[in-house]
Motif scaffolding. Structure first.
Motif, PDB file in Angstrom:
ATOM      1  N   VAL A  72       0.841  -1.205   0.000  1.00 46.24           N
ATOM      2  CA  VAL A  72       0.000   0.000   0.000  1.00 46.24           C
ATOM      3  C   VAL A  72       0.873   1.250   0.000  1.00 46.24           C
ATOM      4  O   VAL A  72       0.575   2.230  -0.698  1.00 46.24           O
ATOM      5  CB  VAL A  72      -0.975  -0.019   1.193  1.00 46.24           C
ATOM      6  CG1 VAL A  72      -1.654   1.316   1.379  1.00 46.24           C
ATOM      7  CG2 VAL A  72      -2.008  -1.110   1.007  1.00 46.24           C
ATOM      8  N   GLY A  73       1.970   1.232   0.736  1.00 43.26           N
ATOM      9  CA  GLY A  73       2.891   2.366   0.730  1.00 43.26           C
ATOM     10  C   GLY A  73       3.498   2.600  -0.643  1.00 43.26           C
ATOM     11  O   GLY A  73       3.592   3.741  -1.113  1.00 43.26           O
ATOM     12  N   ALA A  74       3.910   1.524  -1.305  1.00 42.28           N
ATOM     13  CA  ALA A  74       4.473   1.656  -2.657  1.00 42.28           C
ATOM     14  C   ALA A  74       3.428   2.176  -3.635  1.00 42.28           C
ATOM     15  O   ALA A  74       3.729   3.016  -4.494  1.00 42.28           O
ATOM     16  CB  ALA A  74       5.030   0.318  -3.131  1.00 42.28           C
ATOM     17  N   MET A  75       2.190   1.711  -3.500  1.00 44.42           N
ATOM     18  CA  MET A  75       1.127   2.197  -4.384  1.00 44.42           C
ATOM     19  C   MET A  75       0.837   3.676  -4.131  1.00 44.42           C
ATOM     20  O   MET A  75       0.625   4.439  -5.069  1.00 44.42           O
ATOM     21  CB  MET A  75      -0.150   1.377  -4.171  1.00 44.42           C
ATOM     22  CG  MET A  75      -0.066  -0.020  -4.726  1.00 44.42           C
ATOM     23  SD  MET A  75      -1.464  -1.062  -4.308  1.00 44.42           S
ATOM     24  CE  MET A  75      -2.840  -0.091  -4.834  1.00 44.42           C
ATOM     25  N   THR A  76       0.842   4.087  -2.874  1.00 43.93           N
ATOM     26  CA  THR A  76       0.583   5.486  -2.539  1.00 43.93           C
ATOM     27  C   THR A  76       1.684   6.393  -3.083  1.00 43.93           C
ATOM     28  O   THR A  76       1.407   7.442  -3.669  1.00 43.93           O
ATOM     29  CB  THR A  76       0.456   5.658  -1.019  1.00 43.93           C
ATOM     30  OG1 THR A  76      -0.581   4.785  -0.549  1.00 43.93           O
ATOM     31  CG2 THR A  76       0.151   7.080  -0.644  1.00 43.93           C
ATOM     32  N   ILE A  77       2.922   5.986  -2.882  1.00 45.59           N
ATOM     33  CA  ILE A  77       4.043   6.775  -3.413  1.00 45.59           C
ATOM     34  C   ILE A  77       3.987   6.809  -4.935  1.00 45.59           C
ATOM     35  O   ILE A  77       4.244   7.851  -5.555  1.00 45.59           O
ATOM     36  CB  ILE A  77       5.382   6.215  -2.899  1.00 45.59           C
ATOM     37  CG1 ILE A  77       5.499   6.449  -1.392  1.00 45.59           C
ATOM     38  CG2 ILE A  77       6.554   6.841  -3.626  1.00 45.59           C
ATOM     39  CD1 ILE A  77       6.671   5.763  -0.751  1.00 45.59           C
ATOM     40  N   GLY A  78       3.633   5.686  -5.548  1.00 43.37           N
ATOM     41  CA  GLY A  78       3.515   5.646  -7.009  1.00 43.37           C
ATOM     42  C   GLY A  78       2.430   6.563  -7.524  1.00 43.37           C
ATOM     43  O   GLY A  78       2.600   7.239  -8.542  1.00 43.37           O
ATOM     44  N   MET A  79       1.298   6.602  -6.842  1.00 39.02           N
ATOM     45  CA  MET A  79       0.216   7.504  -7.250  1.00 39.02           C
ATOM     46  C   MET A  79       0.637   8.961  -7.077  1.00 39.02           C
ATOM     47  O   MET A  79       0.342   9.803  -7.925  1.00 39.02           O
ATOM     48  CB  MET A  79      -1.047   7.228  -6.439  1.00 39.02           C
ATOM     49  CG  MET A  79      -1.753   5.963  -6.856  1.00 39.02           C
ATOM     50  SD  MET A  79      -2.294   5.987  -8.564  1.00 39.02           S
ATOM     51  CE  MET A  79      -3.464   7.316  -8.527  1.00 39.02           C
ATOM     52  N   GLY A  80       1.329   9.261  -5.991  1.00 36.00           N
ATOM     53  CA  GLY A  80       1.823  10.621  -5.788  1.00 36.00           C
ATOM     54  C   GLY A  80       2.808  11.026  -6.872  1.00 36.00           C
ATOM     55  O   GLY A  80       2.755  12.145  -7.393  1.00 36.00           O
ATOM     56  N   TYR A  81       3.689  10.104  -7.216  1.00 38.46           N
ATOM     57  CA  TYR A  81       4.660  10.369  -8.274  1.00 38.46           C
ATOM     58  C   TYR A  81       3.959  10.568  -9.616  1.00 38.46           C
ATOM     59  O   TYR A  81       4.304  11.468 -10.384  1.00 38.46           O
ATOM     60  CB  TYR A  81       5.653   9.212  -8.351  1.00 38.46           C
ATOM     61  CG  TYR A  81       6.642   9.316  -9.478  1.00 38.46           C
ATOM     62  CD1 TYR A  81       7.669  10.256  -9.442  1.00 38.46           C
ATOM     63  CD2 TYR A  81       6.557   8.476 -10.581  1.00 38.46           C
ATOM     64  CE1 TYR A  81       8.576  10.355 -10.478  1.00 38.46           C
ATOM     65  CE2 TYR A  81       7.460   8.566 -11.618  1.00 38.46           C
ATOM     66  CZ  TYR A  81       8.466   9.503 -11.562  1.00 38.46           C
ATOM     67  OH  TYR A  81       9.358   9.598 -12.588  1.00 38.46           O
ATOM     68  N   SER A  82       2.964   9.742  -9.876  1.00 41.15           N
ATOM     69  CA  SER A  82       2.204   9.859 -11.116  1.00 41.15           C
ATOM     70  C   SER A  82       1.456  11.183 -11.184  1.00 41.15           C
ATOM     71  O   SER A  82       1.431  11.844 -12.231  1.00 41.15           O
ATOM     72  CB  SER A  82       1.225   8.694 -11.223  1.00 41.15           C
ATOM     73  OG  SER A  82       0.349   8.870 -12.295  1.00 41.15           O
ATOM     74  N   MET A  83       0.846  11.583 -10.080  1.00 43.08           N
ATOM     75  CA  MET A  83       0.134  12.871 -10.047  1.00 43.08           C
ATOM     76  C   MET A  83       1.108  14.028 -10.218  1.00 43.08           C
ATOM     77  O   MET A  83       0.796  15.005 -10.902  1.00 43.08           O
ATOM     78  CB  MET A  83      -0.634  13.006  -8.739  1.00 43.08           C
ATOM     79  CG  MET A  83      -1.846  12.102  -8.660  1.00 43.08           C
ATOM     80  SD  MET A  83      -2.644  12.124  -7.049  1.00 43.08           S
ATOM     81  CE  MET A  83      -3.063  13.839  -6.893  1.00 43.08           C
ATOM     82  N   TYR A  84       2.280  13.937  -9.603  1.00 41.96           N
ATOM     83  CA  TYR A  84       3.285  14.983  -9.759  1.00 41.96           C
ATOM     84  C   TYR A  84       3.699  15.108 -11.219  1.00 41.96           C
ATOM     85  O   TYR A  84       3.780  16.214 -11.753  1.00 41.96           O
ATOM     86  CB  TYR A  84       4.508  14.666  -8.893  1.00 41.96           C
ATOM     87  CG  TYR A  84       5.668  15.582  -9.162  1.00 41.96           C
ATOM     88  CD1 TYR A  84       5.669  16.886  -8.676  1.00 41.96           C
ATOM     89  CD2 TYR A  84       6.753  15.156  -9.913  1.00 41.96           C
ATOM     90  CE1 TYR A  84       6.730  17.732  -8.940  1.00 41.96           C
ATOM     91  CE2 TYR A  84       7.809  15.986 -10.179  1.00 41.96           C
ATOM     92  CZ  TYR A  84       7.793  17.276  -9.693  1.00 41.96           C
ATOM     93  OH  TYR A  84       8.832  18.110  -9.959  1.00 41.96           O
TER      94      TYR A  84
END
Length: 93
Positions: A72-84
């Motif tokens: 879940v942490g990796a998915m959250t960071i990935g979504m944040g990176y994608s949004m950025y």
């Protein structure tokens, strides 16, 4: 009468290895989450012998929570990176 137009679908010609590499380039945190999950599971299996007097079910629950937390942490960071990348890093026309 031939129906061959010379157009090929890349998804049918792509083997599993190249598809995984392409998907990993599109979303780099998915393989990181999978690797972290595998590492937590391997660590849990390694520590299974030396868990002391704790119950097996408690040990398995802790390992499951740790593995899910990593994913879940990796998915959250990935979504944040994608949004950025999508909203803030794009040059404005």
């Amino acid at each position: 009468m031939s129906t061959d137009t010379g157009v090929s679908l890349p998804s049918y010609e792509e083997d599993q290895g190249s598809k995984l590499i392409r998907k990993a380039k599109e979303a780099p945190f998915v393989p990181i989450g999978m690797a972290g999950f595998a590492a937590v599971v391997a660590y849990g299996l390694y520590k299974l012998k030396s868990r002391g007097n704790t119950k097996m079910s408690l040990h398995l629950i802790h390992m499951r929570v740790a593995a899910q937390g990593f994913v879940v942490g990796a998915m959250t960071i990935g979504m944040g990176y994608s949004m950025y990348r999508e909203f803030w890093a794009k040059p404005k026309p």
